[in-house]
Design a protein around this motif. Structure first.
Motif, PDB file in Angstrom:
ATOM      1  N   ARG A   1      17.537  37.649  -1.116  1.00  0.00           N
ATOM      2  CA  ARG A   1      18.944  38.046  -1.132  1.00  0.00           C
ATOM      3  C   ARG A   1      19.762  36.833  -1.506  1.00  0.00           C
ATOM      4  O   ARG A   1      19.438  35.715  -1.120  1.00  0.00           O
ATOM      5  N   LEU A   2      20.856  37.060  -2.208  1.00  0.00           N
ATOM      6  CA  LEU A   2      21.655  35.928  -2.674  1.00  0.00           C
ATOM      7  C   LEU A   2      22.051  35.020  -1.515  1.00  0.00           C
ATOM      8  O   LEU A   2      21.904  33.802  -1.586  1.00  0.00           O
ATOM      9  N   GLY A   3      22.510  35.629  -0.436  1.00  0.00           N
ATOM     10  CA  GLY A   3      22.938  34.835   0.716  1.00  0.00           C
ATOM     11  C   GLY A   3      21.781  34.029   1.291  1.00  0.00           C
ATOM     12  O   GLY A   3      21.938  32.853   1.628  1.00  0.00           O
ATOM     13  N   ASP A   4      20.596  34.654   1.365  1.00  0.00           N
ATOM     14  CA  ASP A   4      19.420  33.953   1.878  1.00  0.00           C
ATOM     15  C   ASP A   4      19.058  32.781   0.987  1.00  0.00           C
ATOM     16  O   ASP A   4      18.741  31.686   1.464  1.00  0.00           O
ATOM     17  N   ALA A   5      19.099  33.020  -0.334  1.00  0.00           N
ATOM     18  CA  ALA A   5      18.741  31.965  -1.277  1.00  0.00           C
ATOM     19  C   ALA A   5      19.680  30.782  -1.111  1.00  0.00           C
ATOM     20  O   ALA A   5      19.247  29.625  -1.087  1.00  0.00           O
ATOM     21  N   GLU A   6      20.965  31.088  -0.967  1.00  0.00           N
ATOM     22  CA  GLU A   6      21.923  29.990  -0.827  1.00  0.00           C
ATOM     23  C   GLU A   6      21.733  29.266   0.495  1.00  0.00           C
ATOM     24  O   GLU A   6      21.796  28.036   0.560  1.00  0.00           O
ATOM     25  N   ALA A   7      21.475  30.038   1.550  1.00  0.00           N
ATOM     26  CA  ALA A   7      21.258  29.410   2.855  1.00  0.00           C
ATOM     27  C   ALA A   7      20.037  28.510   2.818  1.00  0.00           C
ATOM     28  O   ALA A   7      20.057  27.391   3.325  1.00  0.00           O
ATOM     29  N   MET A   8      18.975  28.989   2.157  1.00  0.00           N
ATOM     30  CA  MET A   8      17.757  28.186   2.108  1.00  0.00           C
ATOM     31  C   MET A   8      17.986  26.930   1.282  1.00  0.00           C
ATOM     32  O   MET A   8      17.493  25.859   1.626  1.00  0.00           O
ATOM     33  N   ARG A   9      18.755  27.082   0.195  1.00  0.00           N
ATOM     34  CA  ARG A   9      19.068  25.901  -0.614  1.00  0.00           C
ATOM     35  C   ARG A   9      19.775  24.855   0.234  1.00  0.00           C
ATOM     36  O   ARG A   9      19.411  23.685   0.240  1.00  0.00           O
ATOM     37  N   ASN A  10      20.812  25.292   0.976  1.00  0.00           N
ATOM     38  CA  ASN A  10      21.575  24.343   1.781  1.00  0.00           C
ATOM     39  C   ASN A  10      20.679  23.655   2.802  1.00  0.00           C
ATOM     40  O   ASN A  10      20.756  22.447   3.001  1.00  0.00           O
ATOM     41  N   GLU A  11      19.806  24.474   3.408  1.00  0.00           N
ATOM     42  CA  GLU A  11      18.934  23.918   4.438  1.00  0.00           C
ATOM     43  C   GLU A  11      17.976  22.884   3.834  1.00  0.00           C
ATOM     44  O   GLU A  11      17.801  21.800   4.369  1.00  0.00           O
ATOM     45  N   LEU A  12      17.381  23.247   2.688  1.00  0.00           N
ATOM     46  CA  LEU A  12      16.413  22.342   2.073  1.00  0.00           C
ATOM     47  C   LEU A  12      17.075  21.034   1.666  1.00  0.00           C
ATOM     48  O   LEU A  12      16.522  19.952   1.873  1.00  0.00           O
ATOM     49  N   LEU A  13      18.288  21.140   1.097  1.00  0.00           N
ATOM     50  CA  LEU A  13      18.962  19.922   0.657  1.00  0.00           C
ATOM     51  C   LEU A  13      19.291  19.031   1.843  1.00  0.00           C
ATOM     52  O   LEU A  13      19.116  17.813   1.789  1.00  0.00           O
ATOM     53  N   ALA A  14      19.761  19.665   2.931  1.00  0.00           N
ATOM     54  CA  ALA A  14      20.096  18.879   4.115  1.00  0.00           C
ATOM     55  C   ALA A  14      18.843  18.233   4.695  1.00  0.00           C
ATOM     56  O   ALA A  14      18.841  17.049   5.043  1.00  0.00           O
ATOM     57  N   LEU A  15      17.754  19.005   4.767  1.00  0.00           N
ATOM     58  CA  LEU A  15      16.500  18.467   5.303  1.00  0.00           C
ATOM     59  C   LEU A  15      15.962  17.359   4.416  1.00  0.00           C
ATOM     60  O   LEU A  15      15.509  16.333   4.895  1.00  0.00           O
ATOM     61  N   ALA A  16      16.032  17.588   3.098  1.00  0.00           N
ATOM     62  CA  ALA A  16      15.504  16.583   2.168  1.00  0.00           C
ATOM     63  C   ALA A  16      16.242  15.273   2.344  1.00  0.00           C
ATOM     64  O   ALA A  16      15.631  14.202   2.383  1.00  0.00           O
ATOM     65  N   ALA A  17      17.575  15.349   2.477  1.00  0.00           N
ATOM     66  CA  ALA A  17      18.360  14.127   2.672  1.00  0.00           C
ATOM     67  C   ALA A  17      17.966  13.472   3.991  1.00  0.00           C
ATOM     68  O   ALA A  17      17.810  12.250   4.063  1.00  0.00           O
ATOM     69  N   GLY A  18      17.765  14.288   5.040  1.00  0.00           N
ATOM     70  CA  GLY A  18      17.383  13.752   6.333  1.00  0.00           C
ATOM     71  C   GLY A  18      16.010  13.102   6.296  1.00  0.00           C
ATOM     72  O   GLY A  18      15.816  12.011   6.815  1.00  0.00           O
ATOM     73  N   VAL A  19      15.064  13.766   5.605  1.00  0.00           N
ATOM     74  CA  VAL A  19      13.707  13.221   5.494  1.00  0.00           C
ATOM     75  C   VAL A  19      13.737  11.882   4.782  1.00  0.00           C
ATOM     76  O   VAL A  19      13.094  10.914   5.182  1.00  0.00           O
ATOM     77  N   LYS A  20      14.542  11.827   3.722  1.00  0.00           N
ATOM     78  CA  LYS A  20      14.643  10.587   2.959  1.00  0.00           C
ATOM     79  C   LYS A  20      15.184   9.451   3.813  1.00  0.00           C
ATOM     80  O   LYS A  20      14.690   8.335   3.767  1.00  0.00           O
ATOM     81  N   ARG A  21      16.243   9.789   4.577  1.00  0.00           N
ATOM     82  CA  ARG A  21      16.847   8.747   5.416  1.00  0.00           C
ATOM     83  C   ARG A  21      15.868   8.277   6.479  1.00  0.00           C
ATOM     84  O   ARG A  21      15.738   7.090   6.738  1.00  0.00           O
ATOM     85  N   ALA A  22      15.150   9.261   7.080  1.00  0.00           N
ATOM     86  CA  ALA A  22      14.202   8.901   8.124  1.00  0.00           C
ATOM     87  C   ALA A  22      13.116   7.995   7.562  1.00  0.00           C
ATOM     88  O   ALA A  22      12.694   7.034   8.188  1.00  0.00           O
ATOM     89  N   LYS A  23      12.696   8.285   6.341  1.00  0.00           N
ATOM     90  CA  LYS A  23      11.665   7.478   5.695  1.00  0.00           C
ATOM     91  C   LYS A  23      12.178   6.066   5.449  1.00  0.00           C
ATOM     92  O   LYS A  23      11.484   5.082   5.684  1.00  0.00           O
ATOM     93  N   ALA A  24      13.424   5.995   4.971  1.00  0.00           N
ATOM     94  CA  ALA A  24      14.013   4.699   4.668  1.00  0.00           C
ATOM     95  C   ALA A  24      14.139   3.875   5.949  1.00  0.00           C
ATOM     96  O   ALA A  24      13.973   2.660   5.936  1.00  0.00           O
ATOM     97  N   ALA A  25      14.432   4.571   7.085  1.00  0.00           N
ATOM     98  CA  ALA A  25      14.609   3.852   8.345  1.00  0.00           C
ATOM     99  C   ALA A  25      13.270   3.612   9.031  1.00  0.00           C
ATOM    100  O   ALA A  25      13.210   3.023  10.099  1.00  0.00           O
ATOM    101  N   GLY A  26      12.189   4.096   8.414  1.00  0.00           N
ATOM    102  CA  GLY A  26      10.867   3.872   8.987  1.00  0.00           C
ATOM    103  C   GLY A  26      10.558   4.774  10.171  1.00  0.00           C
ATOM    104  O   GLY A  26       9.717   4.468  10.990  1.00  0.00           O
ATOM    105  N   GLU A  27      11.277   5.897  10.284  1.00  0.00           N
ATOM    106  CA  GLU A  27      11.005   6.817  11.388  1.00  0.00           C
ATOM    107  C   GLU A  27      10.090   7.931  10.909  1.00  0.00           C
ATOM    108  O   GLU A  27       9.729   7.999   9.745  1.00  0.00           O
ATOM    109  N   GLU A  28       9.753   8.808  11.843  1.00  0.00           N
ATOM    110  CA  GLU A  28       8.884   9.920  11.498  1.00  0.00           C
ATOM    111  C   GLU A  28       9.623  10.858  10.546  1.00  0.00           C
ATOM    112  O   GLU A  28      10.712  11.333  10.861  1.00  0.00           O
ATOM    113  N   ALA A  29       9.046  11.111   9.388  1.00  0.00           N
ATOM    114  CA  ALA A  29       9.768  11.859   8.366  1.00  0.00           C
ATOM    115  C   ALA A  29       9.211  13.261   8.197  1.00  0.00           C
ATOM    116  O   ALA A  29       8.719  13.635   7.153  1.00  0.00           O
ATOM    117  N   THR A  30       9.231  14.047   9.237  1.00  0.00           N
ATOM    118  CA  THR A  30       8.848  15.449   9.109  1.00  0.00           C
ATOM    119  C   THR A  30      10.062  16.310   9.397  1.00  0.00           C
ATOM    120  O   THR A  30      11.062  15.841   9.941  1.00  0.00           O
TER     121      THR A  30
END
Lengths: 545, 159
Positions: free
Chosen positions: A170-199
């Motif tokens: 569904r369009l709304g689901d696709a957009e929600a998943m996009r937002n979630e993935l982008l936010a998580l990806a940014a968080g994972v990247k930051r965690a990696k950069a800070a040397g923390e657990e990146a899951t």
């Protein structure tokens, strides 16, 4: 314009309150099927077959269709009952097969990646690692758009067909998943950069900790997507889109004029005009020409016409309603007439930029800007467009979007010179006069210049072209020299970028300049790699301080 | 004629045995038509031997090209990147940063194995990166691969 981000902020906050009660979507952590309507949305190609049978059946004889095909079409439609049955069976089989495919096509969000498995005969397993995320697109083909569905395309760096496409959500689901993935990806990247657990879990837990989010920068400008989802019971909250600010748009009138001012359009206009002149100037009979034109089989003329139409169509479709916006998630591009596409390219994912101006656009000083993004394929010109047509100012803005800091005291002046200058003004290394043999027209226009952050390559006299490659995005460098070039003391300098429409190359430089450039560019690329961070992009475009 | 010289690492030229490997491949490709032409000439008219002669000249010329090519093929390991140079007619120098290498491939066909050499191919995220070192002695190829991989890991930068 300036009021918009705030408005989006409060709007998102307001939405997040009732969101807990609405039916909302989160990327599933267990294997999950796509929307059950998917096989129906994909099966419409059958209609094309039925349509073409009808076309052949009713095609008038003067249009010269293939006789064999007409016979088959007649045979089919003569027994209308059989034909209907056949069409029904084909439709049924297609949908049935689609259903089976849908049953085995599953996806889930894992600890570090989005996983997909599909295929009946050949089983496929794919994963898109969040820290390798290059772009997330929400695409709506016509039929899906009518019914409010969308395809979510997740592009990762990794060559041909490495991305994941979820068809359909569904369009709304696709957009929600996009937002979630982008936010998580940014968080994972930051965690990696800070040397923390990146899951994914670690990032979500990190965001859940109060007080941590504010200083660790997990929160985006003001309203935190991750903080919000983490604070609510699982499965009930939706990640809101990061607030965005529109940067430029392409009005329809400009797009239409830009297509009129293109080579193929002129060709279409020129052919009848030339025929008209020929008729007037030479003793030719207009009737004869008409007879020849009509007599030529319509079925042979049509493919050529379709090819031209295809060009116009791709131009219209990639430029229709084009809007570029800036958000904490990255650059957002949206466009499309029948098939709409919403692209999000996270910060620092643009590998190379190309500016192009044909001769016909020069009076208007219009430019077309295309980019290389790893994961997008070569042939997808319409997904690699940053600006379909725009003024010089728009083009400069487009460059600023992807490369906020050019590393030059006078970026506008430098880029302007790079776009339309010649010779060695503004510190460009030009091609020497010896290059005239290879480049009688454009040797003066050829030039290379490195700023602190990027390499600029200029070329073209009639049709102007300019490449920008950020130093830290250089994949590899090459120097080439053929026998004739050696005689003339010239060499060609090539910058290898990821797959895409931008292929930066500086031909016929003085060999000593080229050698010095190879050395210094290798050094600059090494320095660039050491200091690259996405956070710098955010502060440079004014999202974070 | 001036051409690229790495300032902090010497060129390491590829093994000369690559010449023999390439000559044998070339001889197999051209030798069979050559024999065919000679036999045909013996059966029909000696004029066919003119064609065989032309083929022979072409073979000698390409043998010369092979020798020139292989002796111009070299690599250098600098601090941040690997430099590969090749070619005499069309000369190229490719600079591949260690931090950009996605993976390193070592391959050797049956002929190359017989001569104890291997080909080291570097892959970056760009399809344009044409950096392969043909004719590295097997032991050296394994060492080179390990060295490149460890340096790549140490300096790996995201795309």
């Amino acid at each position: 314009m300036t009021g918009e981000p705030e408005a989006a902020d409060t709007g998102a906050l307001e939405r997040s309150v009732p969101a807990a009660r609405r039916t909302v979507y989160r990327a599933p952590r267990d294997w999950h099927r796509l929307h059950p309507i998917s096989p129906l949305l994909g099966g419409w190609a059958v209609l094309g077959v039925v349509g073409s049978v009808m076309l052949y059946n009713y095609a008038p004889s003067w249009s010269g269709p293939d006789e064999y095909a007409v016979e088959i079409a007649h045979a089919l439609t003569n027994s209308i009952g059989w034909f209907a049955l056949g069409a029904f069976v084909i439709l049924g089989v297609t949908i049935g097969f689609g259903y089976l495919q849908w049953r085995v096509n599953q996806y889930r969000l894992g600890d570090e990646a989005v996983h997909q498995r599909k295929g009946i005969v050949f089983r496929q397993q794919r994963q898109a690692r969040l820290d390798r995320l290059q772009a997330v697109d929400v695409v709506q083909p016509l039929l899906a758009r009518i019914f409010g569905f969308a395809v979510l395309r997740i592009e990762v760096a990794g060559g041909e067909n490495s991305g994941i496409a979820l068809e359909y959500l569904r369009l709304g689901d696709a957009e929600a998943m996009r937002n979630e993935l982008l936010a998580l990806a940014a968080g994972v990247k930051r965690a990696k950069a800070a040397g923390e657990e990146a899951t994914v879990d670690a990032v979500a837990a990190q965001a859940r900790r109060p007080g941590q989010a504010a200083d660790a920068g997990v929160a985006y400008a003001g309203e935190a997507s991750l903080r919000d989802i983490a604070g609510m019971p699982e499965g009930e909250a939706e990640t809101p889109a990061a607030p965005e600010r529109e940067v430029y748009a392409v009005p329809l009138s400009r797009l239409a004029l830009s297509i009129v001012l293109s080579g193929p359009f002129l060709f279409i206009v020129a052919v009848p005009a030339l025929v008209g002149i020929a008729v007037l100037a030479l003793p030719l009979d207009l009737g004869d020409i008409l007879a020849v034109t009509v007599g030529a089989s319509l079925f042979t003329v049509l493919p050529a016409a379709f090819a031209l139409l295809g060009f116009f169509w791709s131009r219209v479709n990639s430029g229709f309603g084009f809007k570029a916006a800036l958000s904490a998630d990255g650059i957002r591009l949206r466009h499309g007439a029948l098939e709409t596409r919403r692209q999000t390219v996270p910060p620092g994912r643009v590998q190379a930029v190309r500016f192009h101006q044909t001769l016909l656009w020069r009076r208007k000083d219009w430019w077309r800007v295309t980019i290389n993004v790893a994961g997008y394929q070569d042939d997808q010109e319409n997904v690699s467009t940053l600006l379909p047509v725009g003024s010089r100012q728009d083009a400069l803005t487009a460059l600023w979007l992807v490369l906020p800091d050019l590393g030059d005291p006078d970026p506008a002046g430098t880029v302007s010179t790079a776009l339309s200058g010649s010779g060695d003004e503004h510190g460009f290394i030009p091609s020497p006069k010896r290059a005239r043999l290879f480049d009688p027209l454009q040797w003066r226009q050829r030039g290379v210049r490195a700023t602190d952050r990027a390499l600029l390559i200029r070329r073209g006299r009639l049709s102007r072209e300019m490449f920008v490659v950020p130093h830290e995005r250089t994949q590899s460098l090459q120097l080439q020299q053929g026998v004739l070039q050696r005689r003339r003391g010239l060499a060609t300098f090539v910058v290898h970028s990821t797959n895409g429409p931008v292929k930066p190359v500086a031909e016929h430089l003085d060999v000593d300049d080229a050698l010095a450039l190879l050395d210094s560019q290798a050094q600059r690329a090494a320095e660039g790699r050491r200091r690259q961070t996405p956070e710098q992009w955010m502060s440079a475009v004014g999202i974070r301080d | 004629m001036t051409w690229f010289e790495p300032d902090d690492a010497p060129w390491q030229y590829v093994s000369r045995t690559l010449i023999y490997a390439r000559l044998i491949t070339m001889a197999l490709w051209w030798g069979i038509p050559l024999i065919g032409l000679i036999v045909l000439g013996a059966l029909t008219s000696p004029w066919v031997w003119a064609g065989a002669g032309a083929l022979l000249i072409a073979m000698i010329w390409s043998a010369w090209v092979i020798v020139r090519q292989v002796t111009a093929h070299a690599w250098a390991e600098r601090e941040d990147d690997l430099v590969v140079k090749r070619g005499r007619i069309l000369r190229t120098v490719t600079v591949v940063p260690y931090g950009r290498m996605q993976y390193v491939e070592v391959e050797s066909g049956p002929l190359a194995r017989a001569f104890g050499i291997a080909r080291v191919q570097l892959h970056t995220a760009s399809p344009g990166t044409d950096a392969n070192i043909a004719g590295v002695p097997e032991a050296e190829a394994a060492r080179l691969r390990d060295r490149l991989t460890s340096r790549g890991e140490a300096q790996l930068a995201g795309l």
